[in-house]
Design a protein around this motif. Structure first.
Motif, PDB file in Angstrom:
ATOM      1  N   ASP A  22       0.861  -1.184   0.000  1.00  0.00           N
ATOM      2  CA  ASP A  22       0.000   0.000   0.000  1.00  0.00           C
ATOM      3  C   ASP A  22       0.899   1.236   0.000  1.00  0.00           C
ATOM      4  O   ASP A  22       1.344   1.691   1.044  1.00  0.00           O
ATOM      5  CB  ASP A  22      -0.910  -0.006   1.233  1.00  0.00           C
ATOM      6  N   ASN A  24      -0.129   4.061  -1.084  1.00  0.00           N
ATOM      7  CA  ASN A  24      -1.082   5.160  -1.265  1.00  0.00           C
ATOM      8  C   ASN A  24      -0.701   6.308  -0.326  1.00  0.00           C
ATOM      9  O   ASN A  24      -1.248   6.453   0.750  1.00  0.00           O
ATOM     10  CB  ASN A  24      -2.489   4.645  -0.951  1.00  0.00           C
ATOM     11  N   ARG A  38       4.288   4.754   4.765  1.00  0.00           N
ATOM     12  CA  ARG A  38       3.756   3.526   4.165  1.00  0.00           C
ATOM     13  C   ARG A  38       4.783   2.839   3.272  1.00  0.00           C
ATOM     14  O   ARG A  38       4.821   1.617   3.194  1.00  0.00           O
ATOM     15  CB  ARG A  38       2.503   3.852   3.343  1.00  0.00           C
ATOM     16  N   HIS A  61      -1.875   0.838  -5.362  1.00  0.00           N
ATOM     17  CA  HIS A  61      -2.746   1.881  -5.908  1.00  0.00           C
ATOM     18  C   HIS A  61      -2.245   3.212  -5.359  1.00  0.00           C
ATOM     19  O   HIS A  61      -1.447   3.241  -4.410  1.00  0.00           O
ATOM     20  CB  HIS A  61      -4.206   1.651  -5.511  1.00  0.00           C
ATOM     21  N   ARG A  64      -7.657   7.522  -5.801  1.00  0.00           N
ATOM     22  CA  ARG A  64      -8.830   6.832  -6.343  1.00  0.00           C
ATOM     23  C   ARG A  64      -9.112   7.242  -7.785  1.00  0.00           C
ATOM     24  O   ARG A  64     -10.215   7.721  -8.097  1.00  0.00           O
ATOM     25  CB  ARG A  64     -10.051   7.134  -5.472  1.00  0.00           C
ATOM     26  N   ARG A 120      -5.201   0.997  -9.940  1.00  0.00           N
ATOM     27  CA  ARG A 120      -6.560   1.525 -10.118  1.00  0.00           C
ATOM     28  C   ARG A 120      -6.720   2.254 -11.456  1.00  0.00           C
ATOM     29  O   ARG A 120      -7.789   2.791 -11.730  1.00  0.00           O
ATOM     30  CB  ARG A 120      -6.944   2.430  -8.939  1.00  0.00           C
ATOM     31  N   GLY A 149      -3.032  -1.661   4.873  1.00  0.00           N
ATOM     32  CA  GLY A 149      -3.864  -0.455   4.743  1.00  0.00           C
ATOM     33  C   GLY A 149      -5.003  -0.563   3.747  1.00  0.00           C
ATOM     34  O   GLY A 149      -5.947   0.228   3.794  1.00  0.00           O
ATOM     35  N   VAL A 150      -4.938  -1.524   2.833  1.00  0.00           N
ATOM     36  CA  VAL A 150      -6.007  -1.648   1.827  1.00  0.00           C
ATOM     37  C   VAL A 150      -6.670  -3.037   1.893  1.00  0.00           C
ATOM     38  O   VAL A 150      -7.507  -3.374   1.071  1.00  0.00           O
ATOM     39  CB  VAL A 150      -5.462  -1.278   0.410  1.00  0.00           C
ATOM     40  N   HIS A 152      -8.935  -4.025   3.681  1.00  0.00           N
ATOM     41  CA  HIS A 152     -10.379  -3.997   3.964  1.00  0.00           C
ATOM     42  C   HIS A 152     -11.170  -3.834   2.662  1.00  0.00           C
ATOM     43  O   HIS A 152     -12.392  -3.801   2.690  1.00  0.00           O
ATOM     44  CB  HIS A 152     -10.741  -2.883   4.958  1.00  0.00           C
ATOM     45  N   ARG A 153     -10.479  -3.726   1.551  1.00  0.00           N
ATOM     46  CA  ARG A 153     -11.154  -3.580   0.256  1.00  0.00           C
ATOM     47  C   ARG A 153     -11.257  -4.938  -0.433  1.00  0.00           C
ATOM     48  O   ARG A 153     -10.362  -5.762  -0.300  1.00  0.00           O
ATOM     49  CB  ARG A 153     -10.376  -2.622  -0.650  1.00  0.00           C
TER      50      ARG A 153
HETATM   51  C1  3PG Z   1      -6.100   4.070   2.615  1.00  0.00           C
HETATM   52  O1  3PG Z   1      -5.509   5.112   2.339  1.00  0.00           O
HETATM   53  O2  3PG Z   1      -6.854   3.979   3.619  1.00  0.00           O
HETATM   54  C2  3PG Z   1      -5.851   2.848   1.790  1.00  0.00           C
HETATM   55  O3  3PG Z   1      -4.771   3.007   0.932  1.00  0.00           O
HETATM   56  C3  3PG Z   1      -7.098   2.466   1.047  1.00  0.00           C
HETATM   57  O4  3PG Z   1      -7.437   3.445   0.115  1.00  0.00           O
HETATM   58  P1  3PG Z   1      -8.973   3.619  -0.342  1.00  0.00           P
HETATM   59  O5  3PG Z   1      -9.718   4.132   0.865  1.00  0.00           O
HETATM   60  O6  3PG Z   1      -8.936   4.556  -1.492  1.00  0.00           O
HETATM   61  O7  3PG Z   1      -9.468   2.240  -0.735  1.00  0.00           O
END
Ligand code: 3PG
Length: 398
Positions: A22, A24, A38, A61, A64, A120, A149-150, A152-153
């Protein structure tokens, strides 16, 4: 159902590995990485796997994007990774589905690290397309998830790739799961949870769970306004989820049932979001003017929250208690950090992108027991003690 196998519990050598991370990170002005935690936190897994002669294809990713957009390119992360791992050539694969991309992956050099462009950029990632998951899986012999961190998706690279490849958890995933589980399950009392941020909607489940374990729940930020409304306080022009007021009342009822002391601001700072010259005015909550915008907790509330944090043995925090983006309204959040770091008898876990971004002092970092790389993921993990990405790893290899 199997248990997750982590990379340090298996003998993984000489393999091509798809490593979901992650990365992100938030970018200031679109060009600078605001906080590289991260990225840094996945370096141990990367190094561990490289040491054993594996070849890595990283998948991440960034933000978004709905489609391919240079604004969200991972090129900036490649440059940063090169600084963190100077001994390895690191390259971006612009489109792993194109002939050129496929060739780049086929020709990957022995110690070369490849990072696929923002996953993404492909709509199939969020759609959890099985075809797409198969295409990703075909790039490697093995899959590792280090992206707590991701997790949960239910995205293809998180929940579906493990169906097609032998799969393992990375060292960061292991650390997050072990530390958060231990903090929750072996929590020493008093347990103090601090919740801030805006959306009560995303925190309802968590609040229910926290009421089972916390002795005190301190609420600030935008969500506090919704609770104040639920108690008949007029919050003027402040952020408030009016449609969730009834839900907030149910949570107040639940707190009383569970004997959790739930505390809200008694005084607040009213001001203008975009004005940092004028520090705002302090008002008691009963005196919020009709045109007032509540942007921080006030000094009396700081003192009350601080005295409770001082007695805690376990502290869980998610979400700033004020509009910290404007320094004029960051004092409450700053004080919460100060109070946590001054209580070295407590185990403290802090999570959430905004909560971390609000850390203004380096020295706070080392005084917090665990800073989670997960925002939503940490909350969901506390609530349910698992995540879709973790369940996918548990299902076992094909
Ligand atoms: C976050 O920043 O919480 C994670 O990388 C998940 O990203 P998302 O909320 O865009 O799925």
């Amino acid at each position: 159902m199997h248990q997750i196998k982590f990379v340090d519990e298996a003998n993984i050598t000489n393999k091509k590995i798809l490593l979901r991370v992650d990365f992100n990170v938030s970018l200031t002005d679109g060009f600078t990485i605001a906080d590289d935690a991260r990225i840094k936190q996945s370096v141990p897994t990367i190094q561990y796997l490289l040491k054993n002669n594996n070849r890595l294809i990283l998948v991440s990713h960034l933000d978004r994007p709905q489609t391919r957009d240079p604004k969200y390119s991972l090129r900036i992360v490649v440059e940063h990774l090169r600084l963190l791992l100077p001994d390895y050539p690191i390259n971006l694969v612009d489109d792993f589905l194109s002939e050129e991309g496929k060739q780049q992956i086929r020709n990957q050099k022995e110690n070369e690290i490849l990072l696929l462009e923002n996953i993404r950029f492909y709509a199939q990632e969020k759609e959890n397309s099985q075809e797409f998951a198969k295409q990703l899986s075909s790039l490697a012999k093995l899959y590792v998830n280090d992206a707590f961190g991701v997790s949960h998706r239910t995205d293809a690279s998180i929940v579906s790739v493990p169906h097609y490849l032998p799969s393992y958890g990375g060292l960061l995933l292991k650390k997050e799961v072990a530390t958060i589980s231990k903090t929750i399950n072996e929590a020493k009392k008093p347990v103090v949870a601090i919740l801030g941020g805006t959306k009560i909607t995303t925190k309802i489940g968590l609040m229910g769970r926290l009421m089972e374990i916390a002795d005190y729940l301190l609420v600030g930020g935008g969500i506090a306004n919704t609770f104040l409304c639920a108690q008949g306080i007029d919050v003027g022009q402040s952020y408030c989820e009016y449609e969730k007021v009834e839900k907030a009342r149910q949570l107040l009822f639940l707190a009383a049932q569970k004997n959790t002391a739930i505390l809200f601001p008694q005084d607040v700072v009213i001001g203008e979001r975009t004005n940092s010259e004028n520090g705002g005015v302090v008002k008691k909550i009963e005196e919020i003017p009709a045109n007032g915008d509540v942007l921080d907790i006030g000094p009396e509330t700081q003192a009350i929250f601080g005295s409770i944090i001082a007695k805690a043995r376990t502290i869980i925090w998610n979400g700033p208690v004020g509009y910290f983006e404007n320094p004029a309204f960051a004092r409450g959040t700053e004080f919460v950090y100060y109070s946590i770091t001054q209580n070295q008898d407590a185990v403290s876990i802090v999570g959430g992108g905004e909560t971390i971004a609000a850390i203004s002092k380096e020295e706070y970092l080392e005084k917090i027991t665990h800073i989670s790389t997960g925002g939503g993921a940490m909350l969901e993990f506390i609530e349910t003690e698992t995540l879709p990405g973790i369940e996918a790893l548990k299902k076992g290899s094909p």
